[in-house]
Write an enzyme that holds these catalytic residues in place. Structure first.
Site, short mmCIF file in Angstrom:
data_model
loop_
_atom_site.label_atom_id
_atom_site.label_comp_id
_atom_site.label_asym_id
_atom_site.label_seq_id
_atom_site.Cartn_x
_atom_site.Cartn_y
_atom_site.Cartn_z
N PRO A 7 0.80 -1.23 0.00
CA PRO A 7 0.00 0.00 0.00
C PRO A 7 0.83 1.28 0.00
O PRO A 7 1.86 1.37 0.67
CB PRO A 7 -0.82 -0.11 1.28
CG PRO A 7 -0.10 -1.09 2.13
CD PRO A 7 0.55 -2.05 1.18
N ASN A 8 0.33 2.23 -0.75
CA ASN A 8 0.86 3.60 -0.86
C ASN A 8 2.14 3.71 -1.67
O ASN A 8 2.59 4.81 -1.96
CB ASN A 8 1.06 4.24 0.52
CG ASN A 8 -0.25 4.41 1.25
OD1 ASN A 8 -1.19 4.96 0.69
ND2 ASN A 8 -0.33 3.92 2.48
N ARG A 15 4.85 11.92 -3.49
CA ARG A 15 4.66 12.48 -2.16
C ARG A 15 5.86 12.14 -1.28
O ARG A 15 6.57 11.16 -1.52
CB ARG A 15 3.37 11.89 -1.51
CG ARG A 15 2.13 12.02 -2.37
CD ARG A 15 1.69 13.46 -2.52
NE ARG A 15 1.16 13.98 -1.26
CZ ARG A 15 -0.12 13.90 -0.89
NH1 ARG A 15 -1.00 13.33 -1.69
NH2 ARG A 15 -0.53 14.39 0.26
N TYR A 20 11.13 9.12 0.84
CA TYR A 20 11.10 8.03 -0.13
C TYR A 20 11.78 8.35 -1.47
O TYR A 20 11.84 7.49 -2.35
CB TYR A 20 9.66 7.58 -0.36
CG TYR A 20 9.02 7.01 0.88
CD1 TYR A 20 9.44 5.79 1.40
CD2 TYR A 20 8.02 7.69 1.56
CE1 TYR A 20 8.88 5.26 2.55
CE2 TYR A 20 7.44 7.17 2.72
CZ TYR A 20 7.88 5.96 3.20
OH TYR A 20 7.34 5.43 4.34
N ASN A 72 8.02 -5.81 -1.02
CA ASN A 72 7.92 -4.64 -0.15
C ASN A 72 6.44 -4.51 0.21
O ASN A 72 5.65 -3.94 -0.56
CB ASN A 72 8.42 -3.37 -0.82
CG ASN A 72 8.39 -2.19 0.14
OD1 ASN A 72 7.84 -2.29 1.25
ND2 ASN A 72 8.94 -1.06 -0.26
N ALA A 75 3.28 -0.90 4.76
CA ALA A 75 2.84 -0.95 6.16
C ALA A 75 2.33 -2.34 6.57
O ALA A 75 2.35 -2.69 7.76
CB ALA A 75 1.76 0.10 6.40
N GLU A 96 12.64 -9.63 1.59
CA GLU A 96 11.87 -8.48 2.09
C GLU A 96 12.67 -7.22 1.78
O GLU A 96 13.86 -7.13 2.09
CB GLU A 96 11.66 -8.62 3.59
CG GLU A 96 10.95 -7.45 4.22
CD GLU A 96 10.78 -7.60 5.73
OE1 GLU A 96 10.87 -8.74 6.26
OE2 GLU A 96 10.56 -6.56 6.38
N HIS A 98 12.77 -2.84 1.73
CA HIS A 98 12.21 -1.54 2.12
C HIS A 98 13.09 -0.44 1.58
O HIS A 98 14.34 -0.53 1.63
CB HIS A 98 12.12 -1.41 3.64
CG HIS A 98 11.23 -2.43 4.26
ND1 HIS A 98 9.86 -2.37 4.14
CD2 HIS A 98 11.52 -3.57 4.94
CE1 HIS A 98 9.34 -3.43 4.74
NE2 HIS A 98 10.32 -4.17 5.23
N ARG A 105 13.43 4.42 12.14
CA ARG A 105 12.12 5.10 12.15
C ARG A 105 11.32 4.66 13.39
O ARG A 105 11.88 4.16 14.34
CB ARG A 105 11.40 4.82 10.83
CG ARG A 105 12.20 5.26 9.60
CD ARG A 105 11.45 5.05 8.31
NE ARG A 105 10.23 5.85 8.27
CZ ARG A 105 9.25 5.68 7.38
NH1 ARG A 105 9.37 4.75 6.45
NH2 ARG A 105 8.18 6.44 7.41
#
Ligand code: CA2
Length: 149
Positions: A7-8, A15, A20, A72, A75, A96, A98, A105
């Site tokens: 998601p996102n 954004r 990112y 990835n 969330a 995995e 990211h 974070r």
């Protein structure tokens, strides 16, 4: 090989560039597909904002006998037993990935439901996280799986 984005991640490059970066998801995917092609590896990519759709795509990958995945989960990495179960069920090795260093974070990003069933984890290198994971697959994983073929 399948690259799965959660998601996102469709907002990449559009954004929050301070976290990112400015590279779009389409540019990330294009880079991976092109790099794969040079190495003789067929790379496809899929993004969804919906947990169930990601589960469906993982199950489909199982039916298609996809050889490896870069995941990835966004969330959902930190929340989703459903994605963990789907990845366990299909038994396709995956890394995995990211973009950000999740350990630098929020504390809730330090836990992943996926890391212990992954081949490995790459984080914090921006789009370079995907590239590093793909390079590992090209140089280490796939040559071994096709040896003698
Ligand atoms: O660093 C990563 O790749 C993450 O998987 C990204 C997720 C976050 O929840 C994870 O903890 C770490 C968030 C993806 C949001 O992507 C955006 C991209 C551009 C603009 C806004 C959000």
């Amino acid at each position: 090989m399948l690259v799965l984005h959660g998601p996102n991640l469709n907002l990449l490059g559009v954004r929050e560039p301070e976290i990112y970066g400015r590279t779009t998801l389409a540019e990330v995917d294009r880079g991976l597909i092109d790099r794969g092609k040079v190495a003789g590896l067929d790379v496809s990519a899929y993004q969804s904002n919906h947990e169930g759709e990601l589960v469906d795509r993982i199950q489909q990958a199982g039916r298609e006998r996809v050889d490896f995945m870069l995941v990835n989960a966004g969330a959902y990495t930190h929340t989703s037993v459903a994605l963990r179960d789907a990845l366990s069920a299909v038994d396709i090795p995956f890394i995995e990935v990211h973009l950000s260093n999740v350990f630098a974070r929020d504390r809730f990003r330090h836990h992943s439901y996926l890391s212990d069933i992954a081949v490995g984890v790459v984080c914090g290198l921006g789009p370079g996280s995907y590239r590093a994971a793909l390079d590992f697959v090209i140089s280490t994983v796939l040559p071994a799986s096709t040896a003698g073929a």
